[in-house]
Design an enzyme around this catalytic site. Structure first.
Site, PDB file in Angstrom:
ATOM      1  CG  ASP A   4     -10.635 -30.338 -10.683  1.00 47.03           C
ATOM      2  OD1 ASP A   4      -9.985 -30.710  -9.599  1.00 47.03           O
ATOM      3  OD2 ASP A   4     -10.452 -30.408 -11.833  1.00 47.03           O
ATOM      4  CG  MET A   5      -7.729 -26.882  -6.894  1.00 45.02           C
ATOM      5  SD  MET A   5      -6.435 -27.016  -5.636  1.00 45.02           S
ATOM      6  CE  MET A   5      -5.245 -25.786  -6.095  1.00 45.02           C
ATOM      7  CG  ASP A   6      -4.016 -28.868 -11.449  1.00 48.89           C
ATOM      8  OD1 ASP A   6      -3.609 -27.820 -11.340  1.00 48.89           O
ATOM      9  OD2 ASP A   6      -4.078 -29.865 -10.621  1.00 48.89           O
ATOM     10  CB  THR A  44      -7.815 -30.626  -5.907  1.00 49.03           C
ATOM     11  OG1 THR A  44      -6.915 -30.799  -6.693  1.00 49.03           O
ATOM     12  CG2 THR A  44      -7.263 -30.802  -4.408  1.00 49.03           C
ATOM     13  N   GLY A  45      -7.425 -33.470  -6.951  1.00 44.89           N
ATOM     14  CA  GLY A  45      -6.587 -34.380  -7.077  1.00 44.89           C
ATOM     15  C   GLY A  45      -5.288 -34.175  -6.410  1.00 44.89           C
ATOM     16  CE  LYS A  73     -11.069 -34.376  -7.715  1.00 47.15           C
ATOM     17  NZ  LYS A  73     -11.053 -33.633  -8.823  1.00 47.15           N
TER      18      LYS A  73
END
Length: 188
Positions: free
Chosen positions: A10-12, A44-45, A171
């Site tokens: 995931d990123m954030d 990621t979103g 995801k």
């Protein structure tokens, strides 16, 4: 125990620090994984436009899962899979959020809208819709109202937001497709 052949990030709040940067220790770990032939996949979103620069910076060579699984891309920006929200539903959600005074964002195949909407929603194809508020009662009300809509996947990445995708989009489901493309199992 299976050998690890894919790492999904995931990123954030995971890959990125508070300055929206990848720290040097994390970059080094990713480079070591890549050198061992491990696929490193951003999951990621975020949309392709806001995650692709990080994939380039990190030298990723595999796939990108964007919009919570609404799209799956190769790192050469070839679209493998896409799931769209019905524009009529997007309009209803916008009107609901606007009536409650919520902050909203929308991701289309053409771009990202934050705090405002295009004049004609029907000129776009929609991937994801989000609302956020510090007012839990308003968020609970939105979730209740959304439960009457068919074919929506409702998640949140923070206690103060709601993210809306087409039913079945996640995801995890997208990563299963990526594993199939690579020829590995989810255990790996």
């Amino acid at each position: 125990m299976s050998e690890i052949k894919l790492i999904a990030l995931d990123m954030d709040g995971t890959l990125l620090n508070l300055d929206h940067e990848v720290d040097s220790r994390t970059k080094e770990a990713i480079q070591k994984a890549l050198a061992k032939g491990v696929h490193v996949v951003l999951s990621t979103g975020r949309s392709i436009g806001t995650c692709y620069p990080y994939a380039e910076e990190l030298g990723l060579t595999s796939y990108l899962v964007t919009c919570n699984g609404g799209q799956i891309w190769t790192v050469k920006k070839e679209l493998l899979e896409e799931h769209l929200l019905e524009t009529e539903i997007v309009e209803k959600i916008w009107n609901l959020g606007e009536g409650l005074g919520l902050h909203m964002w929308m991701t289309s195949t053409e771009g990202f809208f934050i705090g405002e909407r295009p004049e004609n929603l029907y000129d776009y194809q929609w991937l994801k819709f989000g609302v956020d508020s510090d007012d839990k009662d308003k968020l609970d009300y939105v979730v209740k109202e959304l439960s009457y809509f068919a074919d929506l996947e409702i998640t949140n990445s923070l206690p103060t937001n709601i993210e809306i995708n087409p039913k079945g989009v996640s995801k995890a489901k997208a990563l299963k497709r990526v594993c199939k493309e690579i020829g590995i199992t989810m255990d790996e």
